[in-house]
Write a protein that holds these residues in place. Structure first.
Motif, PDB file in Angstrom:
ATOM      1  N   VAL A  32      17.539 -33.621  22.982  1.00 42.11           N
ATOM      2  CA  VAL A  32      18.222 -32.069  23.863  1.00 42.11           C
ATOM      3  C   VAL A  32      17.678 -31.221  23.742  1.00 42.11           C
ATOM      4  CG1 VAL A  32      19.518 -33.578  22.329  1.00 42.11           C
ATOM      5  CG2 VAL A  32      17.950 -31.638  21.119  1.00 42.11           C
ATOM      6  N   THR A  33      18.335 -30.055  25.458  1.00 45.11           N
ATOM      7  CA  THR A  33      17.518 -28.774  24.554  1.00 45.11           C
ATOM      8  C   THR A  33      18.512 -28.516  24.269  1.00 45.11           C
ATOM      9  OG1 THR A  33      17.422 -29.491  27.239  1.00 45.11           O
ATOM     10  CG2 THR A  33      17.228 -27.368  26.819  1.00 45.11           C
ATOM     11  N   PHE A  34      18.067 -27.295  23.415  1.00 48.15           N
ATOM     12  CA  PHE A  34      18.901 -25.730  23.041  1.00 48.15           C
ATOM     13  C   PHE A  34      19.672 -25.077  24.115  1.00 48.15           C
ATOM     14  CE2 PHE A  34      17.205 -28.231  19.352  1.00 48.15           C
ATOM     15  CZ  PHE A  34      17.982 -27.269  18.483  1.00 48.15           C
ATOM     16  N   ASP A  35      20.656 -24.148  23.919  1.00 50.46           N
ATOM     17  CA  ASP A  35      21.330 -23.485  24.596  1.00 50.46           C
ATOM     18  C   ASP A  35      20.167 -22.018  23.927  1.00 50.46           C
ATOM     19  OD1 ASP A  35      22.506 -21.803  26.194  1.00 50.46           O
ATOM     20  OD2 ASP A  35      24.720 -22.239  25.206  1.00 50.46           O
ATOM     21  N   ASP A  36      20.588 -20.845  24.804  1.00 52.35           N
ATOM     22  CA  ASP A  36      19.856 -19.391  24.561  1.00 52.35           C
ATOM     23  C   ASP A  36      21.024 -18.486  24.177  1.00 52.35           C
ATOM     24  OD1 ASP A  36      20.693 -18.795  26.300  1.00 52.35           O
ATOM     25  OD2 ASP A  36      19.348 -18.401  28.170  1.00 52.35           O
ATOM     26  N   ASP A  37      22.095 -19.084  23.477  1.00 53.34           N
ATOM     27  CA  ASP A  37      23.032 -18.019  22.547  1.00 53.34           C
ATOM     28  C   ASP A  37      22.433 -17.724  21.562  1.00 53.34           C
ATOM     29  OD1 ASP A  37      24.966 -19.478  21.227  1.00 53.34           O
ATOM     30  OD2 ASP A  37      24.617 -20.723  22.660  1.00 53.34           O
ATOM     31  N   GLU A  38      22.943 -17.242  20.635  1.00 47.31           N
ATOM     32  CA  GLU A  38      21.964 -15.763  19.961  1.00 47.31           C
ATOM     33  C   GLU A  38      22.317 -17.662  18.453  1.00 47.31           C
ATOM     34  OE1 GLU A  38      23.043 -12.778  16.334  1.00 47.31           O
ATOM     35  OE2 GLU A  38      24.060 -12.612  18.277  1.00 47.31           O
ATOM     36  N   ASP A  39      23.354 -17.807  18.684  1.00 47.07           N
ATOM     37  CA  ASP A  39      23.808 -18.638  17.266  1.00 47.07           C
ATOM     38  C   ASP A  39      23.107 -20.599  17.847  1.00 47.07           C
ATOM     39  OD1 ASP A  39      25.969 -17.974  15.811  1.00 47.07           O
ATOM     40  OD2 ASP A  39      27.500 -18.515  17.344  1.00 47.07           O
ATOM     41  N   SER A  40      22.973 -20.397  19.055  1.00 50.66           N
ATOM     42  CA  SER A  40      21.927 -21.810  19.401  1.00 50.66           C
ATOM     43  C   SER A  40      20.335 -21.323  18.685  1.00 50.66           C
ATOM     44  CB  SER A  40      22.104 -21.642  21.053  1.00 50.66           C
ATOM     45  OG  SER A  40      23.415 -22.172  20.996  1.00 50.66           O
ATOM     46  N   ASP A  41      19.777 -20.245  19.128  1.00 47.47           N
ATOM     47  CA  ASP A  41      18.658 -19.369  19.558  1.00 47.47           C
ATOM     48  C   ASP A  41      18.469 -19.679  17.664  1.00 47.47           C
ATOM     49  OD1 ASP A  41      16.203 -19.161  20.079  1.00 47.47           O
ATOM     50  OD2 ASP A  41      16.451 -17.256  18.771  1.00 47.47           O
ATOM     51  N   LEU A  42      19.370 -19.574  16.780  1.00 47.03           N
ATOM     52  CA  LEU A  42      19.156 -19.313  15.252  1.00 47.03           C
ATOM     53  C   LEU A  42      18.688 -20.881  14.640  1.00 47.03           C
ATOM     54  CD1 LEU A  42      19.540 -17.765  12.238  1.00 47.03           C
ATOM     55  CD2 LEU A  42      21.748 -18.360  12.413  1.00 47.03           C
ATOM     56  N   ILE A  43      19.427 -22.043  14.924  1.00 50.06           N
ATOM     57  CA  ILE A  43      19.460 -22.950  15.133  1.00 50.06           C
ATOM     58  C   ILE A  43      18.370 -24.084  15.202  1.00 50.06           C
ATOM     59  CG2 ILE A  43      20.211 -25.352  14.696  1.00 50.06           C
ATOM     60  CD1 ILE A  43      21.431 -23.233  13.101  1.00 50.06           C
ATOM     61  N   PHE A  44      17.627 -23.008  16.490  1.00 45.94           N
ATOM     62  CA  PHE A  44      16.572 -24.280  16.855  1.00 45.94           C
ATOM     63  C   PHE A  44      15.504 -23.537  16.771  1.00 45.94           C
ATOM     64  CE2 PHE A  44      13.083 -22.544  20.685  1.00 45.94           C
ATOM     65  CZ  PHE A  44      12.953 -24.594  20.982  1.00 45.94           C
ATOM     66  N   GLN A  45      15.366 -22.191  16.235  1.00 45.05           N
ATOM     67  CA  GLN A  45      14.150 -21.387  15.402  1.00 45.05           C
ATOM     68  C   GLN A  45      13.813 -22.067  13.427  1.00 45.05           C
ATOM     69  OE1 GLN A  45      11.991 -19.419  16.822  1.00 45.05           O
ATOM     70  NE2 GLN A  45      12.984 -18.737  18.469  1.00 45.05           N
TER      71      GLN A  45
END
Length: 199
Positions: free
Chosen positions: A91-104
């Motif tokens: 899966v590839t995470f989106d780069d919006d703020e919410d998605s990035d928060l989860i990715f981090q």
């Protein structure tokens, strides 16, 4: 839609990429109110078509008040690991703020639960002490012999330690609260499915 939780077993596919590989299902038994439930990963048991065509990756099954059912990642590919009897995905995470928060949080190991939402179209009921038709499971158990994953979620609520794997706290509370209302209908629905399997 049924749900179960697994350790994420996430790993980055390549340095600097927002793509991660994870496992999202296994044959580990999950204790439901009606007994042990097993998702078969035999050939032909898992239908990945819908997941690959329109499936999505969510946070907490879309129950988060702020994020709702907004996808946080795209499913690049999904496959069945026939050796380990698991389903895996990239899966590839989106780069919006919410998605990035989860990715981090995933990268840091702070969020390491994966939950899969799925539907079952065919069950095999295995009575106590009996063997399943594939000879790999001993009853009592209900085995999903035809099922399809619908979505993958990163799940912050740890699995219920009382049952080992497969249930978030929210799901357990919801099941306990609605058990009396649902139990009689579920028994009827499951018996109808079992009867259909023998036709």
């Amino acid at each position: 839609m049924l749900q179960r939780i697994f350790p994420a077993q996430v790993r980055a596919v390549e340095d600097g990429s927002r793509t991660v590989e994870l496992s999202f299902s296994s044959e580990a038994p999950v204790i439901r109110w009606y007994g042990a439930e097993i998702l078969s990963h035999d050939e032909g048991a898992v239908d990945l078509t819908r997941l690959l065509e329109v499936g999505t990756v969510l946070f907490n099954h879309g129950r988060d008040v702020r994020m709702g059912k907004i996808p946080i990642a795209k499913i690049e590919k999904a496959w069945i690991d026939t050796e380990q009897k698991k389903c895996r995905a990239q899966v590839t995470f989106d780069d919006d703020e919410d998605s990035d928060l989860i990715f981090q949080k995933v990268q840091k190991g702070m969020l390491n639960g994966i939950s899969v939402g799925y539907s079952v179209s065919s069950w095999e009921e295995v009575l106590a002490g009996k063997q399943s038709s594939n000879g790999r499971f001993t009853g009592p158990a209900d085995i999903a012999i035809r099922w399809e994953p619908l979505e993958i979620s990163f799940e912050p609520t740890p699995a219920d330690p009382a049952v080992g794997v497969g249930r978030s706290i929210d799901e357990r509370e919801q099941t306990n609260n609605s058990r009396g209302r649902r139990q009689s209908m579920n028994i009827i629905e499951r018996q109808l499915q079992i009867n259909k399997n023998f036709l």
